[in-house]
Design a protein around this motif. Structure first.
Motif, PDB file in Angstrom:
ATOM      1  N   TYR A  76       9.578  -7.472   8.559  1.00 34.75           N
ATOM      2  CA  TYR A  76       9.024  -7.967   7.305  1.00 34.75           C
ATOM      3  C   TYR A  76       9.106  -6.880   6.255  1.00 34.75           C
ATOM      4  N   SER A  77       9.244  -7.319   5.026  1.00 34.78           N
ATOM      5  CA  SER A  77       9.141  -6.360   3.931  1.00 34.78           C
ATOM      6  C   SER A  77       7.657  -6.169   3.618  1.00 34.78           C
ATOM      7  N   TYR A  78       7.347  -5.001   3.127  1.00 36.53           N
ATOM      8  CA  TYR A  78       5.981  -4.700   2.689  1.00 36.53           C
ATOM      9  C   TYR A  78       5.546  -5.729   1.651  1.00 36.53           C
ATOM     10  N   GLU A  79       6.462  -6.039   0.735  1.00 39.99           N
ATOM     11  CA  GLU A  79       6.135  -6.966  -0.344  1.00 39.99           C
ATOM     12  C   GLU A  79       5.805  -8.359   0.202  1.00 39.99           C
ATOM     13  N   SER A  80       6.567  -8.855   1.182  1.00 41.01           N
ATOM     14  CA  SER A  80       6.276 -10.174   1.747  1.00 41.01           C
ATOM     15  C   SER A  80       4.977 -10.142   2.549  1.00 41.01           C
ATOM     16  N   LEU A  81       4.724  -9.039   3.232  1.00 44.75           N
ATOM     17  CA  LEU A  81       3.471  -8.923   3.977  1.00 44.75           C
ATOM     18  C   LEU A  81       2.273  -8.999   3.041  1.00 44.75           C
ATOM     19  N   VAL A  82       2.336  -8.278   1.925  1.00 45.92           N
ATOM     20  CA  VAL A  82       1.231  -8.300   0.956  1.00 45.92           C
ATOM     21  C   VAL A  82       1.056  -9.704   0.372  1.00 45.92           C
ATOM     22  N   HIS A 119       2.045 -12.659   1.597  1.00 47.75           N
ATOM     23  CA  HIS A 119       1.835 -13.741   2.573  1.00 47.75           C
ATOM     24  C   HIS A 119       1.067 -13.215   3.790  1.00 47.75           C
ATOM     25  N   TRP A 120       0.080 -12.396   3.531  1.00 41.94           N
ATOM     26  CA  TRP A 120      -0.654 -11.670   4.559  1.00 41.94           C
ATOM     27  C   TRP A 120      -1.104 -12.565   5.714  1.00 41.94           C
ATOM     28  N   ASP A 121      -1.922 -13.576   5.432  1.00 44.85           N
ATOM     29  CA  ASP A 121      -2.498 -14.398   6.506  1.00 44.85           C
ATOM     30  C   ASP A 121      -1.419 -15.060   7.355  1.00 44.85           C
ATOM     31  N   HIS A 122      -0.382 -15.577   6.706  1.00 44.43           N
ATOM     32  CA  HIS A 122       0.704 -16.255   7.417  1.00 44.43           C
ATOM     33  C   HIS A 122       1.453 -15.291   8.339  1.00 44.43           C
ATOM     34  N   ILE A 123       1.819 -14.125   7.814  1.00 44.49           N
ATOM     35  CA  ILE A 123       2.598 -13.169   8.613  1.00 44.49           C
ATOM     36  C   ILE A 123       1.754 -12.576   9.736  1.00 44.49           C
ATOM     37  N   VAL A 124       0.499 -12.273   9.467  1.00 34.83           N
ATOM     38  CA  VAL A 124      -0.377 -11.759  10.532  1.00 34.83           C
ATOM     39  C   VAL A 124      -0.508 -12.800  11.642  1.00 34.83           C
ATOM     40  N   LYS A 125      -0.622 -14.066  11.272  1.00 30.48           N
ATOM     41  CA  LYS A 125      -0.720 -15.126  12.286  1.00 30.48           C
ATOM     42  C   LYS A 125       0.554 -15.184  13.135  1.00 30.48           C
ATOM     43  N   LYS A 147      -6.648  -7.366   4.801  1.00 29.18           N
ATOM     44  CA  LYS A 147      -5.688  -6.369   4.382  1.00 29.18           C
ATOM     45  C   LYS A 147      -6.412  -5.352   3.501  1.00 29.18           C
ATOM     46  N   ALA A 148      -5.859  -4.167   3.463  1.00 27.44           N
ATOM     47  CA  ALA A 148      -6.434  -3.127   2.614  1.00 27.44           C
ATOM     48  C   ALA A 148      -6.307  -3.586   1.165  1.00 27.44           C
ATOM     49  N   ILE A 149      -7.301  -3.290   0.364  1.00 32.95           N
ATOM     50  CA  ILE A 149      -7.255  -3.747  -1.017  1.00 32.95           C
ATOM     51  C   ILE A 149      -6.909  -2.627  -2.001  1.00 32.95           C
ATOM     52  N   SER A 150      -6.756  -1.406  -1.466  1.00 30.15           N
ATOM     53  CA  SER A 150      -6.387  -0.325  -2.372  1.00 30.15           C
ATOM     54  C   SER A 150      -5.409   0.622  -1.667  1.00 30.15           C
ATOM     55  N   LYS A 151      -4.580   1.229  -2.476  1.00 27.38           N
ATOM     56  CA  LYS A 151      -3.591   2.177  -1.965  1.00 27.38           C
ATOM     57  C   LYS A 151      -4.318   3.444  -1.536  1.00 27.38           C
ATOM     58  N   GLN A 152      -3.924   4.005  -0.404  1.00 29.74           N
ATOM     59  CA  GLN A 152      -4.595   5.186   0.131  1.00 29.74           C
ATOM     60  C   GLN A 152      -4.159   6.484  -0.515  1.00 29.74           C
TER      61      GLN A 152
END
Length: 100
Positions: free
Chosen positions: A65-71, A73-79, A94-99
């Protein structure tokens, strides 16, 4: 030991290059981990390494997965990942802020 190998990459190569350079310059690759700063490869070499690494992810990983698609479509990809790993389906925030 069987497992599920999930590859994650950034579609935006310019952003990836900027992050890579920042990590090389500062020695901070992730939160809580600092190493000696290291030289950043020449830009053309860095781009080629990114392209080769992304290609390798598709060759060796079960899911990619790309980072962008994960962000986006988080719930779908995690499932999908949890299902493929035969793990219970649970909500993962998912994290809501950049570390960095």
């Amino acid at each position: 030991f069987p497992g599920l190998l999930v590859g994650l990459f950034r579609e935006d190569i310019e952003s990836q290059l900027a992050s890579w350079k920042k990590a090389c310059d500062t020695g901070i690759w992730m939160t809580g981990q600092t190493v000696q700063p290291s030289p950043f490869p020449c830009l053309q070499d860095a781009r080629e390494k990114i392209i080769c690494t992304n290609k390798r992810l598709y060759e060796c990983c079960d899911l990619v997965y790309s980072y962008e698609s994960l962000v986006n479509h988080w719930d779908h990809i995690v499932k999908i990942i949890l299902t493929e790993a035969n793990w219970p389906i649970v909500h993962i925030d998912k994290a809501i802020s950049k570390q960095l």
